[in-house]
Design a protein around this motif. Sequence first.
Motif, PDB file in Angstrom:
ATOM      1  N   GLU A 117       0.902  -1.280   0.147  1.00 16.76           N
ATOM      2  CA  GLU A 117       0.071  -0.045   0.059  1.00 16.76           C
ATOM      3  C   GLU A 117       0.842   1.187   0.044  1.00 16.76           C
ATOM      4  OE1 GLU A 117      -3.075   0.549  -0.065  1.00 16.76           O
ATOM      5  OE2 GLU A 117      -4.205  -1.490   0.122  1.00 16.76           O
ATOM      6  N   GLY A 152      -0.698   4.536   0.292  1.00 12.40           N
ATOM      7  CA  GLY A 152      -1.577   5.186   0.747  1.00 12.40           C
ATOM      8  C   GLY A 152      -1.938   6.415  -0.298  1.00 12.40           C
ATOM      9  N   ALA A 153      -2.424   7.669   0.348  1.00 12.18           N
ATOM     10  CA  ALA A 153      -3.093   8.676  -0.489  1.00 12.18           C
ATOM     11  C   ALA A 153      -1.937   9.420  -1.105  1.00 12.18           C
ATOM     12  CB  ALA A 153      -3.970   9.515   0.260  1.00 12.18           C
ATOM     13  N   ASP A 171     -10.263  15.813  -2.437  1.00 16.81           N
ATOM     14  CA  ASP A 171     -10.360  14.539  -1.838  1.00 16.81           C
ATOM     15  C   ASP A 171      -9.227  13.396  -2.186  1.00 16.81           C
ATOM     16  OD1 ASP A 171     -11.103  12.187  -0.613  1.00 16.81           O
ATOM     17  OD2 ASP A 171     -13.274  12.318  -1.218  1.00 16.81           O
ATOM     18  N   PRO A 181      -7.926  10.786  -1.003  1.00 19.31           N
ATOM     19  CA  PRO A 181      -8.128   9.283  -1.243  1.00 19.31           C
ATOM     20  C   PRO A 181      -8.833   8.846  -2.526  1.00 19.31           C
ATOM     21  CG  PRO A 181      -8.374  10.086   1.111  1.00 19.31           C
ATOM     22  CD  PRO A 181      -8.463  11.278   0.265  1.00 19.31           C
ATOM     23  N   SER A 224      -6.693   9.259  -5.564  1.00 22.17           N
ATOM     24  CA  SER A 224      -5.867   8.107  -5.462  1.00 22.17           C
ATOM     25  C   SER A 224      -6.634   6.986  -5.918  1.00 22.17           C
ATOM     26  CB  SER A 224      -5.306   8.066  -3.995  1.00 22.17           C
ATOM     27  OG  SER A 224      -4.561   9.270  -3.379  1.00 22.17           O
ATOM     28  N   THR A 262     -15.400  11.452   6.844  1.00 16.98           N
ATOM     29  CA  THR A 262     -14.724  11.031   7.998  1.00 16.98           C
ATOM     30  C   THR A 262     -14.365   9.384   7.511  1.00 16.98           C
ATOM     31  OG1 THR A 262     -16.344  10.429   9.464  1.00 16.98           O
ATOM     32  CG2 THR A 262     -15.006  12.356   9.683  1.00 16.98           C
ATOM     33  N   ASN A 263     -13.372   8.875   7.756  1.00 13.16           N
ATOM     34  CA  ASN A 263     -12.997   7.205   7.629  1.00 13.16           C
ATOM     35  C   ASN A 263     -13.136   6.966   5.742  1.00 13.16           C
ATOM     36  OD1 ASN A 263     -12.693   7.046  10.432  1.00 13.16           O
ATOM     37  ND2 ASN A 263     -14.748   6.609  10.555  1.00 13.16           N
ATOM     38  N   ARG A 264     -13.038   7.813   5.023  1.00 17.48           N
ATOM     39  CA  ARG A 264     -13.072   7.554   3.704  1.00 17.48           C
ATOM     40  C   ARG A 264     -11.637   7.426   3.323  1.00 17.48           C
ATOM     41  NH1 ARG A 264     -18.567  10.017   0.706  1.00 17.48           N
ATOM     42  NH2 ARG A 264     -19.942   8.681   1.642  1.00 17.48           N
ATOM     43  N   ASP A 265     -11.060   6.543   3.513  1.00 22.46           N
ATOM     44  CA  ASP A 265      -9.614   6.439   2.857  1.00 22.46           C
ATOM     45  C   ASP A 265      -9.592   5.927   1.612  1.00 22.46           C
ATOM     46  OD1 ASP A 265     -10.141   3.878   3.364  1.00 22.46           O
ATOM     47  OD2 ASP A 265      -8.656   3.551   5.081  1.00 22.46           O
ATOM     48  N   VAL A 266      -8.300   5.466   1.149  1.00 25.17           N
ATOM     49  CA  VAL A 266      -8.033   4.958  -0.173  1.00 25.17           C
ATOM     50  C   VAL A 266      -8.761   3.397  -0.192  1.00 25.17           C
ATOM     51  CG1 VAL A 266      -6.411   4.378  -1.928  1.00 25.17           C
ATOM     52  CG2 VAL A 266      -6.017   6.120  -0.400  1.00 25.17           C
TER      53      VAL A 266
END
Length: 722
Positions: free
Chosen positions: A37, A39-40, A80, A82, A85, A289-293
């Motif tokens: 991984e 990440g963003a 945004d 994420p 990405s 919130t909690n919206r990651d890749v």
Amino acid sequence: MEEIGMDPSAANPGPIDRSVLYDQDKHVSSAVWDGQERGALRCHEHTSKLGEWRLTPKQIELVEKAGFGYLRKIPAISLDNPLISALVERWRRETNTFHFTVGEMTVTLQDVAFLLGLAIDGMPVIGITYTTCGTVCEKYLGKAPDSTYASGGMVKLSWLKEFFSQCPENATIEEIEHHTRAYLLYLVGSTIFSTTTGNKVPVMYLPLFENFENAGRYAWGAAALAFLYRALGNASVRSQSTICGCLTLLQCWSYYHLNIGRPKLNRDPIHDHFPFVLRWKGKQSGPTTNRDVVFYRKALDSLEPCDVEWLPYKYMDSTVIPEEIRNSLVLGRSKTMLICFDKAERHLPNRVLRQYGMLQPIPEDVPQWVRKSRGVDGGVDLSGKMESELNEWADRALHIVDGDDDADENEYMVWYLRITRKVVGRPISLSSEFQRTIGGVREISYLAETFPLKGLLPEQFESISRIRSIAQECLRDQVGGTIVLSPIVGTELGKRTRGKERVRRKGTGKRRRSNDPMEGHGASEDESQYCGMVEVDQLHPHHTNDEVDHLPLTVLEGEAALLLDTPHKVDDMQLHDATDGIDASHFCDASNEADNSNMLNSIGENDLQTAKTVEEVIPQSFELPDATNGNTDLEIHNETNKPEDSQGCNATNGINGPQTLVATDVNEAQIHGATDKVSESQPSDAVHSDQQMVKEEVEVAPQLSHENTEDLAQQGDNSVVA
């Protein structure tokens, strides 16, 4: 463990046919599949301070002449990262399209026209490159930056803002033009041509702003799309961690076309504004919130046709679209080459015809092309190095793609699923797949261990031995320490009894624990006093008929520790803690009151002791190790063959205050078992008092004596080995 099922993408995410996505191994999706991984991405767009520029009416007039009247109105929109990405993970530079589960999509020239209001028809954005800033800035801006604001052929945006963001009221025409050119350079350098250098912009665009009316004849929208395509392609390589280009265009394109990550507006606009990016201006609501890749990746991996808006502008108010934009929209379907100085990228609308309201047939192959790294020496006119690309752009009106009313989209999807990368993230995690693989190898090793050898031919015996050796070696390499397998004692292979013991140290010493259960580190004896919690899962001693076996014992945390029988006579029984770094099998009790002790029962012929002796050597404060589930499974297996050596080691250490170290070091002990009798005692409930512990030991000791086994007991002041 949950089965993968029949989903073929779980085993092979694609492409099955690599004729289209020939660069798959370099793509970020391969790294994600391998558990790497990144990440963003760091998103480089520098629009936050555009609003601090104060333009006079004359400057605004010049900006509109140059073709940037609508781009100027676009405010800074929060990116945004994420979401961007996750979109990049779906971008393929082989086709300049996103490969989604529903088919290919892309940002087209039509999208650029609608969203940014930039010209998609006109002269190609190309010219002379520069490696220094002084001369060109002096000519077009009236002053040159000093060395702290310039780097090669680039100038800092902060310098432009500091000296040109406020045009004097009594400025001359020349000064107004200087300030306007500086603004235009800042505008394109912070939006459509933003770079990964931070806050710099190449000065090669300045000569294009020499004449403002002439500047309005360039296809700035096509150049912006070429720049974005190149940025997406670079960011999709597994080794990259940044992205540049017009990310506002990319994000708003996603908002219009995909029902993923789309914010909810506090109020619907009363009427449409042009350019259509302005729809997302202002305050927005919705969970972010909690919206990651990973969140967006899963959403894109499970994208459904109902989540896609193929024609998002169909019901927009067309009256707000400027006439010059409407007249050029047909070029949004041109299969051509997009050019921005040294960047040339293919525009392939024939692969995304559904975005134009047409049926999608199987598209023709894309010729493989190498994105050349053209020289950018000072004073070089790139027009001479990009003749073929310029000719293709000149013929753009001749290559307008049309739909096929007889196209079979089912046939297209069958073809597409063979050439695409169906999913980016794994349906099940790598750790789960690892555990599944390890479990399978264990079963193979067990079958090899228990396979009857009598009557086998030499080559058959060698094959069985080879299988067993390979399985052991695989497990040893995976875990990072000596891994020895134990067959399963029971009637069914699928049902295993799991015993768990924990030796918990209570004291003032620092607890050492391994963060990664896959890595075991051996420690010296001096370090063994810092051992923390040791978990022993699934310890199953095993013996075969009339054979003396090598029984190395490995203690792992969070993983089943197994015992392996090999049909060779050896002398060693090694007790090793691979998780807490205890070398030479040291069980540590660092408590001041010796709260936790472990007893290792070694059966010997020369040191047989009665149950009374066992009872006498047990301290009154002795307690069974208490696991987190409140019970401990203690398995005592009695075997009647003769051990050769047993040694008990008592070690004490006084570091960090009075601590008692109970170390059981059994370096050379053999347990020879007959398959007749195995005596087993398993307390099922936690022991709440010292008297209960003594009672348990009194019950165990007569069993040992009754079986005519030998009990080796070496006693010290602070340790007991029974």
